[in-house]
Scaffold this motif. Structure first.
Motif, PDB file in Angstrom:
ATOM      1  N   VAL A  57      -6.333 -41.056  38.669  1.00 28.73           N
ATOM      2  CA  VAL A  57      -7.755 -41.362  38.448  1.00 28.73           C
ATOM      3  C   VAL A  57      -8.041 -42.841  38.719  1.00 28.73           C
ATOM      4  O   VAL A  57      -7.541 -43.711  38.015  1.00 28.73           O
ATOM      5  CB  VAL A  57      -8.189 -41.016  36.997  1.00 28.73           C
ATOM      6  N   PRO A  58      -8.848 -43.145  39.744  1.00 31.29           N
ATOM      7  CA  PRO A  58      -9.266 -44.528  39.976  1.00 31.29           C
ATOM      8  C   PRO A  58     -10.413 -44.884  39.025  1.00 31.29           C
ATOM      9  O   PRO A  58     -11.342 -44.096  38.860  1.00 31.29           O
ATOM     10  CB  PRO A  58      -9.758 -44.511  41.426  1.00 31.29           C
ATOM     11  N   VAL A  59     -10.342 -46.058  38.396  1.00 29.93           N
ATOM     12  CA  VAL A  59     -11.402 -46.480  37.467  1.00 29.93           C
ATOM     13  C   VAL A  59     -11.705 -47.973  37.620  1.00 29.93           C
ATOM     14  O   VAL A  59     -10.917 -48.725  38.186  1.00 29.93           O
ATOM     15  CB  VAL A  59     -11.015 -46.240  35.975  1.00 29.93           C
ATOM     16  N   LEU A 108     -12.741 -46.848  27.016  1.00 30.05           N
ATOM     17  CA  LEU A 108     -12.576 -45.438  26.616  1.00 30.05           C
ATOM     18  C   LEU A 108     -13.179 -45.188  25.232  1.00 30.05           C
ATOM     19  O   LEU A 108     -13.784 -44.152  24.983  1.00 30.05           O
ATOM     20  CB  LEU A 108     -11.088 -45.057  26.608  1.00 30.05           C
ATOM     21  N   VAL A 109     -13.005 -46.133  24.321  1.00 32.69           N
ATOM     22  CA  VAL A 109     -13.487 -45.962  22.936  1.00 32.69           C
ATOM     23  C   VAL A 109     -14.930 -46.427  22.774  1.00 32.69           C
ATOM     24  O   VAL A 109     -15.596 -46.084  21.811  1.00 32.69           O
ATOM     25  CB  VAL A 109     -12.624 -46.788  21.938  1.00 32.69           C
ATOM     26  N   ILE A 162     -14.520 -43.508  33.936  1.00 38.33           N
ATOM     27  CA  ILE A 162     -14.019 -43.370  32.560  1.00 38.33           C
ATOM     28  C   ILE A 162     -14.191 -41.932  32.050  1.00 38.33           C
ATOM     29  O   ILE A 162     -13.278 -41.363  31.447  1.00 38.33           O
ATOM     30  CB  ILE A 162     -14.726 -44.391  31.624  1.00 38.33           C
ATOM     31  N   GLU A 163     -15.345 -41.323  32.345  1.00 40.23           N
ATOM     32  CA  GLU A 163     -15.567 -39.942  31.890  1.00 40.23           C
ATOM     33  C   GLU A 163     -14.603 -38.979  32.612  1.00 40.23           C
ATOM     34  O   GLU A 163     -14.065 -38.066  31.998  1.00 40.23           O
ATOM     35  CB  GLU A 163     -17.042 -39.559  32.120  1.00 40.23           C
ATOM     36  N   LEU A 171      -1.700 -41.260  36.451  1.00 36.52           N
ATOM     37  CA  LEU A 171      -1.723 -42.588  37.076  1.00 36.52           C
ATOM     38  C   LEU A 171      -3.162 -43.075  37.083  1.00 36.52           C
ATOM     39  O   LEU A 171      -4.050 -42.407  37.637  1.00 36.52           O
ATOM     40  CB  LEU A 171      -1.186 -42.510  38.509  1.00 36.52           C
ATOM     41  N   VAL A 172      -3.424 -44.213  36.433  1.00 33.31           N
ATOM     42  CA  VAL A 172      -4.773 -44.773  36.389  1.00 33.31           C
ATOM     43  C   VAL A 172      -4.800 -46.018  37.269  1.00 33.31           C
ATOM     44  O   VAL A 172      -4.053 -46.972  37.028  1.00 33.31           O
ATOM     45  CB  VAL A 172      -5.188 -45.154  34.948  1.00 33.31           C
TER      46      VAL A 172
END
Ligand code: GTP
Ligand code: MG
Length: 301
Positions: A151-153, A27-28, A161-162, A121-122
């Motif tokens: 969100v599935p990542v 994310l960062v 991620i976006e 929920l990720v």
């Protein structure tokens, strides 16, 4: 029309090893938190700051939820749940390879319900799963809680991620910039050094040895070499639980310790952007995981 600027505090929560720290780094887009294959890698809350065009997201990584065996691990879990009070939004991270809602995840869900805050929920590690499996998980978890988004990542492959960042932005309140643009973590250089040495120890050592260590910077001094180059002299102490562990950490002819310090130094020179003279020592400190003065360092600030 000028867009509204949003900002706020977000925390990650999830069982140990689901990939929270990897997600934070993704994310960062900086290496803020250490990540390893082993469980219980993260020991304290680590903040990262994400600056976007119309938002500033301050996100905190937390220790993974596990069965506590020591005062240290009890404190780690207190940190993970204690942060809920301070945040605007919770990201609950699970693994795409899970088959159902396990006991650990139910415990986390209880705490999320109590906190009564927005929650995403990720589903991480989608690179290891199938669409069908992910759809099943979404249906299981949606029955347990009314998430604001799912969100599935894949943190490792930078997928989704976006989308996640956009979902976070949607749920944040209107607010100011809390941090300067060039800040991306609240960790000091000393803490970065301690974490990096611990990461190498976790990666290179096995069984209970690396879980029983803690790392402390004893000396951290900037100076110029004869050629006018800047260099940092750093002395680091690795504390371990037993004399036999000390032998393993040092290794035959000091080879293991040399490996740990060389790998750590190489990474740190890149992260801190300067030459480093790193010296690492090992000491035994039995029962440190039960000692209040040491445990205090792992508590929420
Ligand atoms: N295949 C795959 N592996 C991942 C992904 N994200 C993380 N991992 C791996 O999962 C392992 C654990 O990652 P961490 O980020 O340290 O997990 P964590 O949840 O922070 O663990 P604790 O700090 O112990 O709670 C590492 O080996 C990562 O490389 C992903 O999206 N896909
Ligand atoms: Mg972690």
């Amino acid at each position: 029309m000028e867009k509204i600027f949003k900002s706020g505090f977000v925390s990650l929560v999830g069982r140990t090893n689901v990939g929270k720290s990897t997600l934070l780094n993704s994310l960062v887009q900086e290496e803020v938190a250490i990540t390893t294959k082993k469980t219980q890698t993260t020991r304290k809350a680590i903040k990262a700051i994400i600056n976007r065009k119309n938002s500033q997201i301050i996100i905190t990584d937390t220790p993974g939820i596990h069965k506590p065996k020591t005062k240290l691990s009890e404190t780690m879990i207190e940190t993970a749940f204690g942060i809920f009070k301070e945040v605007d939004l919770i990201l609950f991270v699970i693994e795409a390879t899970s088959l159902d809602v396990g006991r650990g995840d139910r415990r986390i869900l209880e705490k999320i319900k109590e906190a009564n805050k927005p929650c995403i929920l990720v589903i991480n590690k989608i690179d290891l799963s199938t669409k069908e499996q992910i759809a099943k998980l979404i249906s299981f978890y949606s029955k347990e809680y009314d998430f604001n988004a799912v969100v599935p990542v894949s943190s490792i492959k930078n997928k989704g991620i976006e989308v996640l960042l956009l979902e976070i932005e949607k749920l944040l309140p209107k607010g100011p910039k809390y941090y300067e643009d060039d800040e991306y973590t609240d960790q000091t250089s000393r803490e970065l050094v301690e974490e990096k040495v611990r990461e190498k120890a976790l990666k290179l050592l096995n069984d209970e040895v690396p879980h029983g260590i803690y790392v402390e910077v004893e000396n951290f001094k900037n100076r110029l070499t004869k050629n006018g180059e800047s260099i940092i002299d750093i002395d680091v102490l690795i504390y371990c639980l037993r004399e036999s562990h000390k032998g393993i950490i040092i290794g035959k002819d000091g080879k293991m310790l040399k490996k740990i310090s060389t790998f750590a130094r190489q990474d740190l020179e890149t992260i801190l952007g300067t030459k480093i003279n790193l010296k690492v020592w090992v000491k035994v400190k039995e029962d440190w995981q039960e000692k209040e003065d040491i445990i205090n360092k792992f508590k929420l600030k």
